[in-house]
Design an enzyme around this catalytic site. Structure first.
Site, PDB file in Angstrom:
ATOM      1  CG  ASP A 179      -6.672  -6.874   3.054  1.00 41.22           C
ATOM      2  OD1 ASP A 179      -7.469  -6.356   2.253  1.00 41.22           O
ATOM      3  OD2 ASP A 179      -5.469  -6.571   3.104  1.00 41.22           O
ATOM      4  CG  HIS A 225      -1.911  -1.089   1.258  1.00 38.39           C
ATOM      5  ND1 HIS A 225      -2.983  -1.138   0.405  1.00 38.39           N
ATOM      6  CD2 HIS A 225      -1.997  -2.195   2.032  1.00 38.39           C
ATOM      7  CE1 HIS A 225      -3.708  -2.211   0.647  1.00 38.39           C
ATOM      8  NE2 HIS A 225      -3.123  -2.890   1.630  1.00 38.39           N
TER       9      HIS A 225
HETATM   10  C1  3PY Z   1      -4.470  -5.767   7.034  1.00 39.64           C
HETATM   11  O1  3PY Z   1      -4.953  -5.377   8.109  1.00 39.64           O
HETATM   12  O2  3PY Z   1      -5.126  -6.257   6.118  1.00 39.64           O
HETATM   13  C2  3PY Z   1      -3.033  -5.622   6.822  1.00 39.64           C
HETATM   14  O3  3PY Z   1      -2.520  -6.160   5.859  1.00 39.64           O
HETATM   15  C3  3PY Z   1      -2.246  -4.764   7.746  1.00 39.64           C
HETATM   16  O4  3PY Z   1      -1.505  -3.817   7.059  1.00 39.64           O
HETATM   17 MG    MG Z   2      -3.839  -6.647   4.340  1.00 37.77          MG
END
Ligand code: 3PY
Ligand code: MG
Length: 254
Positions: A177, A46
């Site tokens: 995620d 990211h």
């Molecule tokens: C998430 O929370 O999905 C991550 O990959 C943390 O950066």
């Molecule tokens: Mg992630």
């Protein structure tokens, strides 16, 4: 390659504190190291960071004694190689969902006889100027940290077989995620999300690997360590924002 004190501490079951950084600032890396963080993750998933900017931030990490980890967006050998060659001490791979994903990661991160990482006289190998390639290859295979993610429903389903791969040191639960994949984006306290995280964390620890996740602040890190997590990452942007907010709020309160 130098000794990886972060890996040694994790192997000994000790908790370590770090932060993601997704912008180019060797100065911020130095400050994080001198202020006491154990590791810093250059976030190539990211954000705009590329190998050239990360190389300078790795130099800053070495000066400040903070372990440099790179989160690489693609689980592709030639992409991972370019981040390893600049001197990262660990690779963190997002969206690893299957045993095949983990095996591909091992192939990319380890030299022969374990994997197929390409060898050259690059920065990671002190430009081939110190010691033999044979001793460098052996040490790099021992010292490099491999961190994989569980952050999708598919990853949760396959977690047991992914945990069977011995070369993985840390399994990182990505709550953002994972909550999204479960259908509750950002609802970290939703029972389905919280129970999934707890169950996966217990499986990781039972396999003998270190469990990692996001700890937004110190209180969260403390609570997560009490639950058995040992690899905790905040974010440099979030830490900066909360320090600024606290400064403003306290300074303006009369
Ligand atoms: C998430 O929370 O999905 C991550 O990959 C943390 O950066
Ligand atoms: Mg992630």
């Amino acid at each position: 390659m130098r000794q990886n004190s972060l890996k040694a501490r994790l192997k000994a079951g000790q908790p370590v504190l770090g932060a993601f950084i997704n912008f180019n600032s060797p100065t911020a890396v130095e400050v994080c190291g001198i202020a006491g963080l154990d590791f810093i993750i250059f976030d190539g998933e990211h954000g705009p960071l590329d190998p050239e900017t990360c190389e300078h931030m790795i130099r800053a990490a070495e000066v400040a004694g903070i372990t440099p980890i790179i989160r690489v967006a693609q689980n592709v050998q030639q992409v991972i190689l370019r981040y390893l060659d600049i001197g990262a001490m660990g690779v963190q791979l997002p969206m690893t969902n299957t045993l095949a994903d983990i095996q591909a990661a091992v192939q990319a991160v380890k030299y022969l006889p374990i994997g197929r990482r390409g060898l050259a006289g690059v920065r990671a190998a002190d430009y081939g100027l110190r010691g033999s390639f044979a001793s460098y290859v052996k040490q790099a295979n021992e010292e490099m940290l491999l961190i994989t993610h569980v952050e999708t429903v598919e990853g949760v389903r396959n977690v047991k077989e992914m945990l069977s791969v011995p070369e993985v040191d840390v399994v990182f639960i990505g709550p953002t995620d994972l909550s999204n994949s479960l259908g509750y984006p950002g609802q970290f306290d939703h029972p389905v999300v919280a129970e999934t995280i707890e169950r996966v964390k217990n499986e990781i620890i039972a396999s003998g690997k270190a469990a990692g996740t996001i700890a937004r602040d110190g209180a969260a890190a403390k609570a997560l360590i009490a639950r058995g997590f040992t690899y905790l990452a905040s974010g440099v942007t979030g830490l900066l924002a909360s320090a600024v907010r606290q400064y403003v709020a306290t300074g303006r309160s009369q």
